[in-house]
Design a protein around this motif. Sequence first.
Motif, mmCIF file in Angstrom:
data_model
loop_
_atom_site.group_PDB
_atom_site.id
_atom_site.type_symbol
_atom_site.label_atom_id
_atom_site.label_comp_id
_atom_site.label_asym_id
_atom_site.label_seq_id
_atom_site.Cartn_x
_atom_site.Cartn_y
_atom_site.Cartn_z
ATOM 1 N N LEU A 117 0.839 -1.203 0.000
ATOM 2 C CA LEU A 117 0.000 0.000 0.000
ATOM 3 C C LEU A 117 0.876 1.255 0.000
ATOM 4 O O LEU A 117 0.589 2.231 -0.714
ATOM 5 N N GLU A 118 1.938 1.251 0.792
ATOM 6 C CA GLU A 118 2.858 2.397 0.838
ATOM 7 C C GLU A 118 3.563 2.576 -0.508
ATOM 8 O O GLU A 118 3.760 3.704 -0.968
ATOM 9 N N LYS A 119 3.916 1.462 -1.130
ATOM 10 C CA LYS A 119 4.537 1.549 -2.458
ATOM 11 C C LYS A 119 3.577 2.164 -3.469
ATOM 12 O O LYS A 119 3.969 3.013 -4.276
ATOM 13 N N GLN A 120 2.325 1.718 -3.425
ATOM 14 C CA GLN A 120 1.339 2.249 -4.362
ATOM 15 C C GLN A 120 1.110 3.740 -4.129
ATOM 16 O O GLN A 120 1.039 4.531 -5.084
ATOM 17 N N ASN A 121 0.982 4.139 -2.853
ATOM 18 C CA ASN A 121 0.781 5.556 -2.537
ATOM 19 C C ASN A 121 1.964 6.395 -3.001
ATOM 20 O O ASN A 121 1.789 7.491 -3.550
ATOM 21 N N LEU A 122 3.169 5.889 -2.791
ATOM 22 C CA LEU A 122 4.356 6.612 -3.215
ATOM 23 C C LEU A 122 4.414 6.709 -4.737
ATOM 24 O O LEU A 122 4.717 7.775 -5.289
ATOM 25 N N PHE A 123 4.108 5.616 -5.410
ATOM 26 C CA PHE A 123 4.096 5.612 -6.877
ATOM 27 C C PHE A 123 3.097 6.636 -7.403
ATOM 28 O O PHE A 123 3.381 7.382 -8.346
ATOM 29 N N ASP A 124 1.911 6.678 -6.798
ATOM 30 C CA ASP A 124 0.892 7.645 -7.223
ATOM 31 C C ASP A 124 1.369 9.080 -7.014
ATOM 32 O O ASP A 124 1.162 9.949 -7.867
ATOM 33 N N LYS A 125 1.990 9.331 -5.860
ATOM 34 C CA LYS A 125 2.464 10.679 -5.576
ATOM 35 C C LYS A 125 3.593 11.083 -6.516
ATOM 36 O O LYS A 125 3.689 12.240 -6.941
ATOM 37 N N LEU A 126 4.453 10.147 -6.841
ATOM 38 C CA LEU A 126 5.534 10.439 -7.783
ATOM 39 C C LEU A 126 4.972 10.864 -9.131
ATOM 40 O O LEU A 126 5.446 11.831 -9.748
ATOM 41 N N ASN A 127 3.961 10.157 -9.601
ATOM 42 C CA ASN A 127 3.386 10.496 -10.891
ATOM 43 C C ASN A 127 2.577 11.788 -10.850
ATOM 44 O O ASN A 127 2.561 12.543 -11.820
ATOM 45 N N THR A 128 1.958 12.050 -9.708
ATOM 46 C CA THR A 128 1.264 13.330 -9.546
ATOM 47 C C THR A 128 2.250 14.489 -9.606
ATOM 48 O O THR A 128 1.947 15.560 -10.141
ATOM 49 N N SER A 129 3.456 14.261 -9.089
ATOM 50 C CA SER A 129 4.473 15.320 -9.087
ATOM 51 C C SER A 129 4.978 15.644 -10.498
ATOM 52 O O SER A 129 5.642 16.660 -10.692
ATOM 53 N N LEU A 130 4.640 14.792 -11.476
ATOM 54 C CA LEU A 130 5.063 15.041 -12.854
ATOM 55 C C LEU A 130 4.045 15.837 -13.653
ATOM 56 O O LEU A 130 4.314 16.212 -14.794
ATOM 57 N N LEU A 131 2.882 16.057 -13.068
ATOM 58 C CA LEU A 131 1.865 16.845 -13.763
ATOM 59 C C LEU A 131 2.382 18.260 -14.010
ATOM 60 O O LEU A 131 3.162 18.794 -13.211
ATOM 61 N N PRO A 132 1.971 18.876 -15.108
ATOM 62 C CA PRO A 132 2.493 20.213 -15.464
ATOM 63 C C PRO A 132 2.413 21.236 -14.337
ATOM 64 O O PRO A 132 3.301 22.062 -14.173
ATOM 65 N N GLU A 133 1.343 21.165 -13.530
ATOM 66 C CA GLU A 133 1.184 22.157 -12.463
ATOM 67 C C GLU A 133 2.060 21.860 -11.247
ATOM 68 O O GLU A 133 2.164 22.692 -10.340
#
Length: 368
Positions: A117-133
Amino acid sequence: MTKKILSLLFFIQFLISYAQQSPISESTKISIITIGLGDEVHSLYGHTALRIQDYKTNMDLVYNYGMFDFSTENFVAKFAKGDLQYYAAAYPYVDFEYSYREDNRSIYEQVLNLSILEKQNLFDKLNTSLLPENTFYTYKFIDRNCTTKVIDIVNEVLENKPIIKKNTNTSTYREVLFPYASNHFYEQLGINIIFGQKVDNQATTIFLPLDLYDNLQTISYKNKPLVSETNIVFEANRATPVSYLDSIYSLIAILLLFVILNKKATYIIYFSFLGLIGLLFSFMSIYSFHKELFWNYNILLFNPLFLLLVFFIIKNNTKWIKKLSLISLLFIGIYCLCMIGKIHFIIVLPIVVATSIILFRFVLKKQN
């Protein structure tokens, strides 16, 4: 802190789409990657990144928060001011590793001991950090860099934010930084004279890659080591460069030349150089957003008043040369008091001695 632009917009968009469709599996490994030191100014302190690896899905990506573009308009001015935009990017790990092997810089991997679960949350946050904004951020040498960004995003998904500095002592930020440039004397000198009071505060936060690496080895999380596995991916065979041209000995030789020549022209050059450096420091204290440059007591040695002294040397005005020399000697005395116990005093001491000798000559000179 990396020097290559390896990010492509279409790849990022693909990655974000992929992340939404492909959840983390049990076999996924998330690692913090630490890169060893380089020889260029921007690589003296190493680099930090995150790696996501899953052999079952053939995913092996690096998330790099140290990206910057040398072609940015007014790059130097923006970096000096403190509003240069760094950005995050994700790309194949193999390209990342190859670039640092080519630069002959060590690569260390620390696999994090996380739940799925922590891996998934971290993966999601990493990809969110790549959004243009989200991808761009304003770089700060101590407070916001590739290492602090990795710490922040990992701590966000872990309970009680466990990644904090464990090896605290009385060392200041300056003392922590000082050894990194030990084989690059003029970079070491320049870095220490441009930094002001902030870096003399106690180093209570992790902001350097190798410091993060050391701390991770001692951090526990949920009654187990946060790092489950440490790998030396590549150990660089770096020879310590030895050059008398890039050492305190060359500085002493140059200063001796100015002292021995004892000529009006050389004094004009010498004090013009010191005064212009002081003027730059004064300007940067006002112009820059970098808090590390505020309250720079090195201005007492690299004194902008030297430019006025140069004016009176040109005019052969002995009276004002004496007055300004006495004032400058007073400032140097205060500077020496400020420098007691500071690690960089030894590297500026030749400048203190040479400048004091010349100023005393001016004070003792008979009036025409």
